[in-house]
Scaffold this active site. Structure first.
Site, PDB file in Angstrom:
ATOM      1  N   CYS A  67      49.818  44.921  33.908  1.00 46.01           N
ATOM      2  CA  CYS A  67      49.092  45.923  34.689  1.00 46.01           C
ATOM      3  C   CYS A  67      49.550  45.994  36.144  1.00 46.01           C
ATOM      4  CB  CYS A  67      47.585  45.664  34.623  1.00 46.01           C
ATOM      5  SG  CYS A  67      47.087  44.077  35.326  1.00 46.01           S
ATOM      6  N   HIS A 104      36.162  40.661  48.247  1.00 45.11           N
ATOM      7  CA  HIS A 104      36.481  41.492  47.087  1.00 45.11           C
ATOM      8  C   HIS A 104      37.774  40.937  46.512  1.00 45.11           C
ATOM      9  CE1 HIS A 104      37.267  44.950  44.551  1.00 45.11           C
ATOM     10  NE2 HIS A 104      38.469  45.027  45.098  1.00 45.11           N
ATOM     11  N   HIS A 107      38.606  43.275  39.672  1.00 44.06           N
ATOM     12  CA  HIS A 107      37.656  43.675  38.630  1.00 44.06           C
ATOM     13  C   HIS A 107      37.894  42.863  37.364  1.00 44.06           C
ATOM     14  CE1 HIS A 107      37.533  47.096  41.376  1.00 44.06           C
ATOM     15  NE2 HIS A 107      36.312  47.283  40.919  1.00 44.06           N
ATOM     16  N   ASP A 111      39.470  43.851  28.038  1.00 44.28           N
ATOM     17  CA  ASP A 111      40.679  44.115  27.256  1.00 44.28           C
ATOM     18  C   ASP A 111      41.679  42.958  27.337  1.00 44.28           C
ATOM     19  OD1 ASP A 111      41.549  44.381  29.877  1.00 44.28           O
ATOM     20  OD2 ASP A 111      42.325  46.411  29.642  1.00 44.28           O
ATOM     21  N   ARG A 120      39.781  40.099  30.980  1.00 44.45           N
ATOM     22  CA  ARG A 120      40.952  40.165  31.882  1.00 44.45           C
ATOM     23  C   ARG A 120      40.431  40.288  33.300  1.00 44.45           C
ATOM     24  NH1 ARG A 120      43.874  44.833  34.007  1.00 44.45           N
ATOM     25  NH2 ARG A 120      42.692  46.097  32.514  1.00 44.45           N
ATOM     26  N   CYS A 122      41.373  41.007  36.595  1.00 49.51           N
ATOM     27  CA  CYS A 122      42.471  41.713  37.240  1.00 49.51           C
ATOM     28  C   CYS A 122      42.267  41.562  38.747  1.00 49.51           C
ATOM     29  CB  CYS A 122      42.430  43.171  36.805  1.00 49.51           C
ATOM     30  SG  CYS A 122      43.770  44.162  37.442  1.00 49.51           S
TER      31      CYS A 122
END
Length: 149
Positions: A67, A104, A107, A111, A120, A122
């Protein structure tokens, strides 16, 4: 965890982080995919919050999701991650933040590898600092050496 972690004062954060690190961790930005070296880093070690230093992810749980961002199947300790509903785009997502630094991070999606629980995480590389296994003791993270035995 033996250490106390917390969010530094705003001035210290601004002085310590570069522009993208600040934007990601403090303003909920997202770095461009495939732009951070940690996406393809698979050396043994842990990833900590670049702001607070709190341990977040182990390289043992990292995988190449394709990704463009570092991806992990789980955090080192689930209680050190805060998950919040994110409605900033046209769909609902789950934001991931560090518990003590309130940074932050990215996310979490459903998947990921099924054998590893299907999640996952990410994560923006700009929100992380990598500590190689041979530097864990020197950096004060000796309790995490057992992850790599």
């Amino acid at each position: 965890m033996n250490k106390e972690y917390g969010k530094p004062e705003e001035e210290e954060i601004r002085n310590r982080l570069n522009q993208i690190e600040y934007a990601v961790t403090q303003e909920d930005a997202t770095e461009k995919p495939f732009s951070h070296e940690y996406d393809q880093k698979f050396e043994d070690g842990i990833y900590v919050d670049i702001v607070s230093g709190e341990p977040l992810f182990s390289s043992k749980d990292k995988y190449d999701a394709g990704c463009g961002w570092p991806s992990f199947t789980k955090p080192i300790e689930k209680v050190e991650i805060v998950e919040l509903e994110d409605r900033s785009l046209s769909r609902v997502r789950t934001e991931v933040r560090s518990k003590h630094g309130d940074s932050h991070l990215g996310h979490v999606f459903e998947d990921g590898p099924v054998k590893e629980g299907g999640l996952r995480y990410c994560i923006n590389g700009a929100a992380l600092r990598f500590i190689p296994v041979d530097k864990l003791e020197e950096e004060g993270y000796e309790e995490y050496k057992s992850l790599f035995r």
